[in-house]
Design a protein around this motif. Structure first.
Motif, PDB file in Angstrom:
ATOM      1  N   GLU A   1      27.605  23.962  52.349  1.00  0.00           N
ATOM      2  CA  GLU A   1      27.885  25.290  51.794  1.00  0.00           C
ATOM      3  C   GLU A   1      27.167  25.541  50.475  1.00  0.00           C
ATOM      4  O   GLU A   1      26.572  26.600  50.277  1.00  0.00           O
ATOM      5  N   GLN A   2      27.194  24.566  49.577  1.00  0.00           N
ATOM      6  CA  GLN A   2      26.537  24.767  48.287  1.00  0.00           C
ATOM      7  C   GLN A   2      25.020  24.873  48.463  1.00  0.00           C
ATOM      8  O   GLN A   2      24.350  25.598  47.739  1.00  0.00           O
ATOM      9  N   GLY A   3      24.488  24.146  49.439  1.00  0.00           N
ATOM     10  CA  GLY A   3      23.067  24.250  49.734  1.00  0.00           C
ATOM     11  C   GLY A   3      22.698  25.640  50.209  1.00  0.00           C
ATOM     12  O   GLY A   3      21.642  26.181  49.859  1.00  0.00           O
ATOM     13  N   LEU A   4      23.577  26.252  51.003  1.00  0.00           N
ATOM     14  CA  LEU A   4      23.339  27.629  51.446  1.00  0.00           C
ATOM     15  C   LEU A   4      23.323  28.591  50.263  1.00  0.00           C
ATOM     16  O   LEU A   4      22.531  29.533  50.232  1.00  0.00           O
ATOM     17  N   LYS A   5      24.184  28.338  49.278  1.00  0.00           N
ATOM     18  CA  LYS A   5      24.192  29.187  48.084  1.00  0.00           C
ATOM     19  C   LYS A   5      22.862  29.083  47.341  1.00  0.00           C
ATOM     20  O   LYS A   5      22.370  30.071  46.805  1.00  0.00           O
TER      21      LYS A   5
ATOM     22  N   THR B   1      24.696  31.810  39.088  1.00  0.00           N
ATOM     23  CA  THR B   1      25.287  31.413  40.374  1.00  0.00           C
ATOM     24  C   THR B   1      24.481  30.271  40.985  1.00  0.00           C
ATOM     25  O   THR B   1      25.052  29.321  41.529  1.00  0.00           O
ATOM     26  N   ALA B   2      23.168  30.353  40.896  1.00  0.00           N
ATOM     27  CA  ALA B   2      22.312  29.281  41.417  1.00  0.00           C
ATOM     28  C   ALA B   2      22.563  27.983  40.662  1.00  0.00           C
ATOM     29  O   ALA B   2      22.694  26.918  41.277  1.00  0.00           O
ATOM     30  N   LEU B   3      22.640  28.065  39.344  1.00  0.00           N
ATOM     31  CA  LEU B   3      22.908  26.867  38.549  1.00  0.00           C
ATOM     32  C   LEU B   3      24.290  26.290  38.866  1.00  0.00           C
ATOM     33  O   LEU B   3      24.447  25.069  38.946  1.00  0.00           O
ATOM     34  N   ALA B   4      25.265  27.152  39.055  1.00  0.00           N
ATOM     35  CA  ALA B   4      26.620  26.680  39.393  1.00  0.00           C
ATOM     36  C   ALA B   4      26.619  25.960  40.736  1.00  0.00           C
ATOM     37  O   ALA B   4      27.283  24.927  40.902  1.00  0.00           O
ATOM     38  N   ALA B   5      25.879  26.469  41.706  1.00  0.00           N
ATOM     39  CA  ALA B   5      25.801  25.822  43.021  1.00  0.00           C
ATOM     40  C   ALA B   5      25.164  24.443  42.892  1.00  0.00           C
ATOM     41  O   ALA B   5      25.648  23.465  43.477  1.00  0.00           O
ATOM     42  N   VAL B   6      24.102  24.341  42.111  1.00  0.00           N
ATOM     43  CA  VAL B   6      23.435  23.049  41.931  1.00  0.00           C
ATOM     44  C   VAL B   6      24.338  22.087  41.165  1.00  0.00           C
ATOM     45  O   VAL B   6      24.407  20.893  41.492  1.00  0.00           O
ATOM     46  N   ARG B   7      25.057  22.579  40.170  1.00  0.00           N
ATOM     47  CA  ARG B   7      26.012  21.717  39.445  1.00  0.00           C
ATOM     48  C   ARG B   7      27.088  21.202  40.398  1.00  0.00           C
ATOM     49  O   ARG B   7      27.504  20.044  40.311  1.00  0.00           O
TER      50      ARG B   7
ATOM     51  N   ALA C   1      21.476  13.629  44.225  1.00  0.00           N
ATOM     52  CA  ALA C   1      21.668  13.709  42.768  1.00  0.00           C
ATOM     53  C   ALA C   1      20.331  13.934  42.056  1.00  0.00           C
ATOM     54  O   ALA C   1      20.235  14.768  41.147  1.00  0.00           O
ATOM     55  N   ALA C   2      19.296  13.217  42.473  1.00  0.00           N
ATOM     56  CA  ALA C   2      17.969  13.390  41.866  1.00  0.00           C
ATOM     57  C   ALA C   2      17.448  14.798  42.122  1.00  0.00           C
ATOM     58  O   ALA C   2      16.874  15.436  41.227  1.00  0.00           O
ATOM     59  N   TRP C   3      17.647  15.296  43.345  1.00  0.00           N
ATOM     60  CA  TRP C   3      17.227  16.657  43.660  1.00  0.00           C
ATOM     61  C   TRP C   3      17.976  17.659  42.777  1.00  0.00           C
ATOM     62  O   TRP C   3      17.367  18.599  42.251  1.00  0.00           O
ATOM     63  N   ALA C   4      19.278  17.470  42.605  1.00  0.00           N
ATOM     64  CA  ALA C   4      20.068  18.401  41.785  1.00  0.00           C
ATOM     65  C   ALA C   4      19.574  18.416  40.342  1.00  0.00           C
ATOM     66  O   ALA C   4      19.493  19.484  39.716  1.00  0.00           O
ATOM     67  N   ASP C   5      19.231  17.253  39.808  1.00  0.00           N
ATOM     68  CA  ASP C   5      18.695  17.202  38.444  1.00  0.00           C
ATOM     69  C   ASP C   5      17.378  17.969  38.353  1.00  0.00           C
ATOM     70  O   ASP C   5      17.161  18.751  37.430  1.00  0.00           O
ATOM     71  N   TRP C   6      16.493  17.745  39.347  1.00  0.00           N
ATOM     72  CA  TRP C   6      15.213  18.448  39.379  1.00  0.00           C
ATOM     73  C   TRP C   6      15.428  19.957  39.539  1.00  0.00           C
ATOM     74  O   TRP C   6      14.828  20.765  38.824  1.00  0.00           O
TER      75      TRP C   6
ATOM     76  N   THR D   1      16.489  21.774  36.390  1.00  0.00           N
ATOM     77  CA  THR D   1      15.363  21.988  35.478  1.00  0.00           C
ATOM     78  C   THR D   1      14.508  23.172  35.920  1.00  0.00           C
ATOM     79  O   THR D   1      14.114  24.013  35.099  1.00  0.00           O
ATOM     80  N   VAL D   2      14.254  23.250  37.216  1.00  0.00           N
ATOM     81  CA  VAL D   2      13.439  24.352  37.750  1.00  0.00           C
ATOM     82  C   VAL D   2      14.144  25.687  37.538  1.00  0.00           C
ATOM     83  O   VAL D   2      13.557  26.647  37.025  1.00  0.00           O
ATOM     84  N   ILE D   3      15.407  25.763  37.930  1.00  0.00           N
ATOM     85  CA  ILE D   3      16.152  27.034  37.831  1.00  0.00           C
ATOM     86  C   ILE D   3      16.292  27.466  36.380  1.00  0.00           C
ATOM     87  O   ILE D   3      16.186  28.653  36.065  1.00  0.00           O
ATOM     88  N   GLU D   4      16.528  26.518  35.487  1.00  0.00           N
ATOM     89  CA  GLU D   4      16.664  26.871  34.067  1.00  0.00           C
ATOM     90  C   GLU D   4      15.407  27.539  33.524  1.00  0.00           C
ATOM     91  O   GLU D   4      15.475  28.348  32.604  1.00  0.00           O
ATOM     92  N   ALA D   5      14.252  27.228  34.089  1.00  0.00           N
ATOM     93  CA  ALA D   5      12.989  27.825  33.642  1.00  0.00           C
ATOM     94  C   ALA D   5      12.735  29.193  34.267  1.00  0.00           C
ATOM     95  O   ALA D   5      11.816  29.905  33.842  1.00  0.00           O
ATOM     96  N   TRP D   6      13.502  29.555  35.275  1.00  0.00           N
ATOM     97  CA  TRP D   6      13.321  30.847  35.932  1.00  0.00           C
ATOM     98  C   TRP D   6      13.776  31.992  35.040  1.00  0.00           C
ATOM     99  O   TRP D   6      14.669  31.824  34.206  1.00  0.00           O
ATOM    100  N   PRO D   7      13.225  33.180  35.258  1.00  0.00           N
ATOM    101  CA  PRO D   7      13.730  34.365  34.541  1.00  0.00           C
ATOM    102  C   PRO D   7      15.109  34.738  35.089  1.00  0.00           C
ATOM    103  O   PRO D   7      15.514  34.282  36.164  1.00  0.00           O
TER     104      PRO D   7
END
Length: 123
Positions: free
Chosen positions: A4-8, A19-25, A74-79, A82-88
């Motif tokens: 489910e979180q992956g779908l988000k 919302t994207a960051l919350a799903a990854v967290r 876990a490694a993917w979530a960390d990566w 970082t990617v999402i945080e750089a997004w506008p």
């Protein structure tokens, strides 16, 4: 893959950056919980208290799979964080990580394996 979180995350461009960051967290937290369970099971077997000692050899195979899988998540979530945080803030304006597409395109495909090999009926 049902997650489910992956779908988000998959549909993140229809939501907000938060919302994207919350799903990854949430995915990262799942990995942490799952690894805590994996460690507890491994320690119980090492202490001679595993619930199915007669199955320890086989359970080792799936235990290793789960640890490796959860570590990858876990490694993917960390990566991904970082990617999402750089997004506008407007995710429709986010640029793709082209290097990821390039790396995937270079991936060497193994020779197909006959899944039925070695699994012949006797008799």
């Amino acid at each position: 893959m049902e997650f489910e979180q992956g779908l988000k995350v998959f549909f993140a461009d229809h939501g907000s950056k938060q919302t994207a960051l919350a799903a990854v967290r949430s995915i990262r937290a799942w990995a942490e919980r799952r690894n805590a369970e994996n460690v507890a099971v491994a320690r119980s077997y090492l202490a001679g208290q595993g619930p199915f000692p007669e199955r320890a050899a086989v359970l080792t195979l799936m235990g290793r799979f789960m640890v490796d899988f959860v570590d990858m998540v876990a490694a993917w979530a960390d990566w991904a964080t970082t990617v999402i945080e750089a997004w506008p803030d407007d995710l429709r304006l986010a640029e793709p990580e082209w290097s990821v597409w390039e790396e995937t395109a270079r991936h060497e495909l193994p020779e197909p394996v006959d899944a039925g090999a070695g699994m012949r009926r006797s008799g």
